[in-house]
Motif scaffolding. Sequence first.
Motif, mmCIF file in Angstrom:
data_model
loop_
_atom_site.group_PDB
_atom_site.id
_atom_site.type_symbol
_atom_site.label_atom_id
_atom_site.label_comp_id
_atom_site.label_asym_id
_atom_site.label_seq_id
_atom_site.Cartn_x
_atom_site.Cartn_y
_atom_site.Cartn_z
ATOM 1 N N PRO A 21 -20.469 4.860 17.011
ATOM 2 C CA PRO A 21 -19.518 4.660 15.907
ATOM 3 C C PRO A 21 -18.362 3.771 16.332
ATOM 4 N N VAL A 22 -17.761 3.125 15.339
ATOM 5 C CA VAL A 22 -16.659 2.205 15.629
ATOM 6 C C VAL A 22 -15.373 2.970 15.923
ATOM 7 N N GLY A 23 -14.999 3.898 15.077
ATOM 8 C CA GLY A 23 -13.792 4.684 15.308
ATOM 9 C C GLY A 23 -12.527 3.948 14.911
ATOM 10 N N PRO A 24 -11.376 4.621 15.020
ATOM 11 C CA PRO A 24 -10.095 3.992 14.664
ATOM 12 C C PRO A 24 -9.765 2.832 15.591
ATOM 13 N N MET A 25 -8.961 1.900 15.075
ATOM 14 C CA MET A 25 -8.572 0.736 15.854
ATOM 15 C C MET A 25 -7.557 1.124 16.929
ATOM 16 N N LEU A 26 -7.586 0.393 18.038
ATOM 17 C CA LEU A 26 -6.689 0.621 19.161
ATOM 18 C C LEU A 26 -5.640 -0.479 19.228
ATOM 19 N N ALA A 27 -4.599 -0.230 20.032
ATOM 20 C CA ALA A 27 -3.654 -1.294 20.359
ATOM 21 C C ALA A 27 -4.376 -2.362 21.179
ATOM 22 N N PRO B 299 -4.354 0.726 35.938
ATOM 23 C CA PRO B 299 -4.468 1.941 35.120
ATOM 24 C C PRO B 299 -5.922 2.318 34.881
ATOM 25 N N VAL B 300 -6.182 3.610 34.890
ATOM 26 C CA VAL B 300 -7.502 4.153 34.566
ATOM 27 C C VAL B 300 -7.314 5.141 33.424
ATOM 28 N N LEU B 301 -7.889 4.823 32.276
ATOM 29 C CA LEU B 301 -7.723 5.618 31.070
ATOM 30 C C LEU B 301 -8.920 6.533 30.883
ATOM 31 N N SER B 302 -8.741 7.552 30.094
ATOM 32 C CA SER B 302 -9.833 8.465 29.774
ATOM 33 C C SER B 302 -10.537 7.979 28.517
ATOM 34 N N GLY B 303 -11.860 7.905 28.583
ATOM 35 C CA GLY B 303 -12.628 7.448 27.439
ATOM 36 C C GLY B 303 -13.118 8.553 26.544
ATOM 37 N N SER C 283 -6.507 9.983 24.572
ATOM 38 C CA SER C 283 -5.781 9.283 25.620
ATOM 39 C C SER C 283 -6.156 7.817 25.682
ATOM 40 N N LEU C 284 -7.322 7.429 25.151
ATOM 41 C CA LEU C 284 -7.691 6.015 25.137
ATOM 42 C C LEU C 284 -6.715 5.223 24.274
#
Length: 447
Positions: free
Chosen positions: A163-169, A406-410, A422-423
């Motif tokens: 799925p695409v999901g909400p847009m991110l910064a 930085p290492v983000l959580s997916g 957190s992504l």
Amino acid sequence: MARRSVTHSPVWALAVIIALVCVGAGLVSGRPDTVALAAPFALLALAGRTTASREDTVIGITGDRRAQGTGRRLRLLLAPPRTDGVATVAVPPGLVATIMATPGCPPEALVLRSDEECPVLVDGPLSGEADVLSYGSIGFSPDLTAASAFRPTPPVRVSILAPVGPMLARPVSRRLAGMAGTHGSKRPGEGGELRSIAPLQPGDQRRRIDWRATARRSTDQDRLMVRRTFADAEASVFLVVDQGQDLPRSTSDWFEAGSSRLVPGSLHVARVAATRVAASYLSVGDRVGLDDLSGTRRALRSAAGARHLEQIRTRLAATSVIPRRRRRRDPVPPEGAVVVVFSAFLDPEPARLLRLWHAQGLVVAGVDCVPSLDRTEVTTTQARAVQLTLLRRRLLLDDLWRDGIPVLSGLSGEIGSGTDDSLETGFRLLERRAHRRVGQGSGPGAR
């Protein structure tokens, strides 16, 4: 043309034997009535002899367009092969027995008429490609005197797009190479971000004259002032997926070789996160490329548009576990690109590439794709192996943070990570950091 073959059942053999016995007994005893008793059995044997079975597939699995599955449930239709509503094979009347088996479940049998349809619900993957159903069929004549050979068919394989999901910064690099777009660059040109106010020079356009600045700065009204701006440019994003491992949520599944259950793992997290990042940048006209660390496929070149998003989703759906092999060279991101690596970080290779691209001045970020783990180890040896693996992974991530990467959580809500995304938070912080660096580099006190 279809090849025809004959397969006899035990009932046909019994009818032939009884008919021969009656004929032989009548001839020996000289009694015509005994010979006449063989007539029904002879007709039954003849009917079984002339009933031929076709080698064509008399049953098939297709997607049921009349209803959609919910969640991980897929609705399939067990029916004779059809094309535009017309049967492609002339199936004689009779019965069809179908043996079906789904991954991780025992086989089940289903008996239908040869022209009958039956919906089937199966469990499918959350994303990616997988075999969801294996089946085979055997046909019987109406009187059960003849049967066709058992015909196994290829497994039903489905491909589920993430799925695409909400847009991110959308954090961008300070070295944008595009000639047009929606982001401000450091290159002078046509754009919306003000660079300076300067006197009119040959080649300046009239629409860039700033009359208020002219009235304020040109006291003698002998020169015109124009607005200088930074050129707008498009950003380039390079996504790298590590498909060397697919860690399930349950740690006991780590030690099951060749597990056939449809269990979502770290690759599903990588597909969802990569799709979301790609859709966020492509929605504003930026260019996105895709590559993997396996070295077995060519990279998907950077492009823009809705069609390119579908290509990325299709490539991600086809991503499966492939052992990493030695590459001739490391992946090469485009100049001034934002590089995002999606990995479980179980070995130093993804961290090495992040440090390499960070040293080249690129904006880099890692996305940790390990799902929320359920500690279900069975033995003490398994528990120690899991602890050592997680400890090594934690040391790799801590080293990246100390190096300023930085290492983000997916994780997303689909894997059970809760409502905290957190992504999205991480990309928003990266965007603020990029804007702050641009402001520091273009201020009056910058060198």
